[in-house]
Design a protein around this motif. Structure first.
Motif, PDB file in Angstrom:
ATOM      1  N   UNK A  26      -9.464 -45.015   0.516  1.00  0.00           N
ATOM      2  CA  UNK A  26      -8.808 -44.824   1.799  1.00  0.00           C
ATOM      3  C   UNK A  26      -9.776 -44.866   2.962  1.00  0.00           C
ATOM      4  N   UNK A  27      -9.281 -44.430   4.120  1.00  0.00           N
ATOM      5  CA  UNK A  27     -10.056 -44.462   5.355  1.00  0.00           C
ATOM      6  C   UNK A  27     -10.791 -43.142   5.563  1.00  0.00           C
ATOM      7  N   UNK A  28     -12.016 -43.255   6.095  1.00  0.00           N
ATOM      8  CA  UNK A  28     -12.841 -42.087   6.424  1.00  0.00           C
ATOM      9  C   UNK A  28     -13.407 -42.278   7.826  1.00  0.00           C
ATOM     10  N   UNK A  29     -13.634 -41.139   8.513  1.00  0.00           N
ATOM     11  CA  UNK A  29     -14.260 -41.152   9.831  1.00  0.00           C
ATOM     12  C   UNK A  29     -15.504 -40.286   9.805  1.00  0.00           C
ATOM     13  N   UNK A  30     -16.611 -40.875  10.240  1.00  0.00           N
ATOM     14  CA  UNK A  30     -17.847 -40.111  10.435  1.00  0.00           C
ATOM     15  C   UNK A  30     -17.866 -39.648  11.895  1.00  0.00           C
ATOM     16  N   UNK A  31     -18.006 -38.339  12.110  1.00  0.00           N
ATOM     17  CA  UNK A  31     -17.949 -37.817  13.477  1.00  0.00           C
ATOM     18  C   UNK A  31     -19.224 -37.127  13.916  1.00  0.00           C
ATOM     19  N   UNK A  32     -19.569 -37.331  15.205  1.00  0.00           N
ATOM     20  CA  UNK A  32     -20.677 -36.618  15.844  1.00  0.00           C
ATOM     21  C   UNK A  32     -20.094 -35.916  17.060  1.00  0.00           C
ATOM     22  N   UNK A  33     -20.215 -34.611  17.088  1.00  0.00           N
ATOM     23  CA  UNK A  33     -19.583 -33.823  18.146  1.00  0.00           C
ATOM     24  C   UNK A  33     -20.363 -33.907  19.454  1.00  0.00           C
ATOM     25  N   UNK A  56     -15.689 -36.779  20.756  1.00  0.00           N
ATOM     26  CA  UNK A  56     -16.690 -36.987  19.724  1.00  0.00           C
ATOM     27  C   UNK A  56     -16.851 -38.480  19.443  1.00  0.00           C
ATOM     28  N   UNK A  57     -18.007 -38.825  18.916  1.00  0.00           N
ATOM     29  CA  UNK A  57     -18.311 -40.208  18.591  1.00  0.00           C
ATOM     30  C   UNK A  57     -17.993 -40.445  17.110  1.00  0.00           C
ATOM     31  N   UNK A  58     -17.293 -41.553  16.822  1.00  0.00           N
ATOM     32  CA  UNK A  58     -16.859 -41.819  15.447  1.00  0.00           C
ATOM     33  C   UNK A  58     -17.282 -43.210  14.988  1.00  0.00           C
ATOM     34  N   UNK A  59     -17.446 -43.313  13.682  1.00  0.00           N
ATOM     35  CA  UNK A  59     -17.576 -44.613  13.014  1.00  0.00           C
ATOM     36  C   UNK A  59     -16.640 -44.598  11.813  1.00  0.00           C
ATOM     37  N   UNK A  60     -16.034 -45.748  11.524  1.00  0.00           N
ATOM     38  CA  UNK A  60     -14.994 -45.819  10.500  1.00  0.00           C
ATOM     39  C   UNK A  60     -15.517 -46.476   9.228  1.00  0.00           C
ATOM     40  N   UNK A  61     -15.046 -45.944   8.097  1.00  0.00           N
ATOM     41  CA  UNK A  61     -15.418 -46.473   6.776  1.00  0.00           C
ATOM     42  C   UNK A  61     -14.159 -46.581   5.934  1.00  0.00           C
ATOM     43  N   UNK A  62     -14.043 -47.719   5.220  1.00  0.00           N
ATOM     44  CA  UNK A  62     -12.930 -47.912   4.281  1.00  0.00           C
ATOM     45  C   UNK A  62     -13.515 -47.917   2.867  1.00  0.00           C
ATOM     46  N   UNK A  63     -13.123 -46.916   2.066  1.00  0.00           N
ATOM     47  CA  UNK A  63     -13.633 -46.790   0.699  1.00  0.00           C
ATOM     48  C   UNK A  63     -12.592 -47.327  -0.287  1.00  0.00           C
ATOM     49  N   UNK A  64     -13.033 -48.243  -1.150  1.00  0.00           N
ATOM     50  CA  UNK A  64     -12.150 -48.805  -2.180  1.00  0.00           C
ATOM     51  C   UNK A  64     -12.720 -48.462  -3.551  1.00  0.00           C
ATOM     52  N   UNK A  65     -11.988 -47.644  -4.291  1.00  0.00           N
ATOM     53  CA  UNK A  65     -12.404 -47.251  -5.639  1.00  0.00           C
ATOM     54  C   UNK A  65     -11.535 -48.008  -6.634  1.00  0.00           C
ATOM     55  N   UNK A  66     -12.177 -48.869  -7.413  1.00  0.00           N
ATOM     56  CA  UNK A  66     -11.466 -49.671  -8.399  1.00  0.00           C
ATOM     57  C   UNK A  66     -11.445 -48.961  -9.749  1.00  0.00           C
ATOM     58  N   UNK A  67     -10.467 -49.361 -10.571  1.00  0.00           N
ATOM     59  CA  UNK A  67     -10.400 -48.809 -11.921  1.00  0.00           C
ATOM     60  C   UNK A  67     -11.638 -49.226 -12.686  1.00  0.00           C
TER      61      UNK A  67
END
Length: 468
Positions: free
Chosen positions: A205-212, A218-229
């Motif tokens: 799913x989607x994740x956000x890295x945040x710096x307050x 806050x400043x964010x960068x986005x990451x999409x994690x794909x976990x396969x079987x």
């Protein structure tokens, strides 16, 4: 008088604008979320009424005061110790953006602080980093930031809504370990990394890295994690019958021909047991020509049911294994049908026993109708058999009597014939004897011919001679 009053009013307005311009507070919020507007005041005004207003701060422009604390979508709280009162605005819409005033009610002209509210869509980000991994593995998510934020508070959350990210943070720089998550801030590299261990597909799913940032969003960068079987060559299901043998087929890559082959049992590969090492009922045969090995279990038992992993790579690299879900059924009411283990590029067929455990609702009816019919057929067959036996006996008796009668008639004929032959033969013998004797007499005149006479004929001739 008029000019003096106008002059005072102008001075007040100018002073107000100057004061406001110097102390402008910039606040940014997300559409659909909430925002907090915090305004400070000087010592000595702790007991005075505070409020938030808009436009020209007329009677209808006052949104909320500290005397009521909650009105519509506004809430206000006065921290007299810190000398800061904070107004919270919820359910923000685009029309809520604009200029506001923080006011302190005093005798004469109130004290104002200008607030500029900016609203942005609640989403992030234009650039998304994709990270791929597999079940059971550990993976690190890298979150870069600018150098001025080296000492700022960092965190990571799931989803892509910046407005709620901090409240739903999985882990922060103040709490670096939380179950499967670990955060490390590499300040020299201007990035912090979040390691996630023992990944599952639900971690995708989607994740956000945040710096307050204290003064802005806050400043964010986005990451999409794909976990396969994690698995395998193929996942398959096999059914075996208790007490019967079963063979499992396990293909492997050609580069693993010389590797040790194994079959282990367990719900997860990280905790499975190598069955070939502990179970004597298993026989493993490797066929290097087909790049596969087979495992035969001589007699399946009920507790053999479960998840098996067969492979040829001790490092458990992806694509080198087969996951098998084995079910064991009872041998009662079973029928043997071919079962197939599907593997990419190869299909292996073997006999599979399927148990018929479902009750047959028509079984009782079937017995009621079938049993009388079977009995009737048996009775008919018995009657026919008895009749044929009796008929055959009568027929055999008549045949014996006919043969006896024929034998008696033949015997009489033979007897009569024998008698006739005897008398006939006697005359013939006498005639021959007489003829022989006559010949003998005639022959005596010349040269005797002894060759044509037998001893018996000579005896009879002598007998006749003596009779004469």
């Amino acid at each position: 008088m008029w000019s003096f009053q106008n002059l005072l009013l102008t001075i007040c307005i100018v002073l107000r604008c100057v004061t406001s311009a110097v102390g402008v507070i910039h606040v940014t919020g997300y559409v659909g979320s909430i925002v907090k507007v915090s305004c400070s005041y000087d010592e000595g005004y702790e007991s005075y009424e505070k409020y938030l207003c808009k436009n020209n701060c007329g009677g209808s422009d006052v949104l909320i005061t500290t005397s009521e604390s909650w009105k519509n979508k506004y809430r206000i709280n006065d921290d007299k110790t810190a000398r800061i009162f904070t107004t919270t605005i919820s359910d923000l819409h685009s029309e809520d953006a604009g200029k506001y005033w923080c006011g302190v009610t005093i005798t004469g002209k109130d004290i104002y602080t200008e607030v500029e509210l900016k609203l942005v869509p609640d989403r992030c980000c234009d650039t998304v980093t994709t990270v791929q991994s597999y079940e059971g593995y550990s993976e690190s998510i890298s979150c870069p930031y600018d150098s001025q934020y080296q000492n700022n508070f960092k965190y990571i959350c799931r989803g892509n809504l910046p407005s709620t990210c901090l409240q739903q943070a999985l882990i922060t720089s103040n709490n670096r370990e939380n179950r499967r998550f670990r955060l490390d801030d590499e300040k020299m590299l201007r990035k912090f990394t979040v390691a996630i261990s023992n990944l599952t597909q639900s971690d995708s799913g989607s994740y956000l890295c945040g710096v307050q940032r204290n003064s802005d969003l806050d400043v964010f960068s986005a990451v999409e994690l794909k976990v396969k079987e994690w698995c395998c060559v193929k996942s398959t299901k096999v059914t075996g019958t208790a007490g019967h043998p079963l063979t499992l087929q396990c293909p492997y890559p050609s580069q693993n021909q010389n590797n040790r082959k194994f079959l282990c049992k367990g719900d997860h590969r990280n905790s499975c047991r190598d069955m070939a090492m502990i179970e004597s009922r298993l026989t493993l045969r490797d066929d290097i020509y087909s790049n596969s090995f087979s495992v035969t279990i001589t007699k399946i038992q009920a507790d053999d049911a479960g998840t098996y992993w067969c492979g040829s790579d001790s490092q458990w690299r992806v694509g080198n294994h087969v996951k098998i879900q084995l079910s064991v059924v009872s041998p009662q009411h079973t029928s043997t049908v071919p079962s197939t283990m599907e593997i990419p590029g190869k299909t292996t067929t073997h006999n599979k026993t399927t148990t018929q455990n479902r009750p047959n609702k028509d079984a009782g009816q079937y017995v009621v109708y079938a049993v009388p019919a079977v009995l009737l057929l048996l009775i008919c067959a018995l009657v026919v058999t008895v009749y044929q036996c009796k008929h055959q006996k009568v027929k055999d008796g008549k045949a014996v009597m006919n043969r006896n009668a024929e034998n008696e008639e033949g015997l009489e004929e033979v007897t009569a014939g024998a008698e006739n032959n005897i008398y006939g033969n006697e005359e013939v013998v006498r005639y021959k004897q007489q003829s022989a004797c006559n010949n003998y007499d005639d022959a005596g005149e010349d040269e005797p011919d002894y060759e044509n006479f037998t001893t018996s004929e000579e005896v009879y001739c002598n007998e006749n001679f003596h009779r004469r």
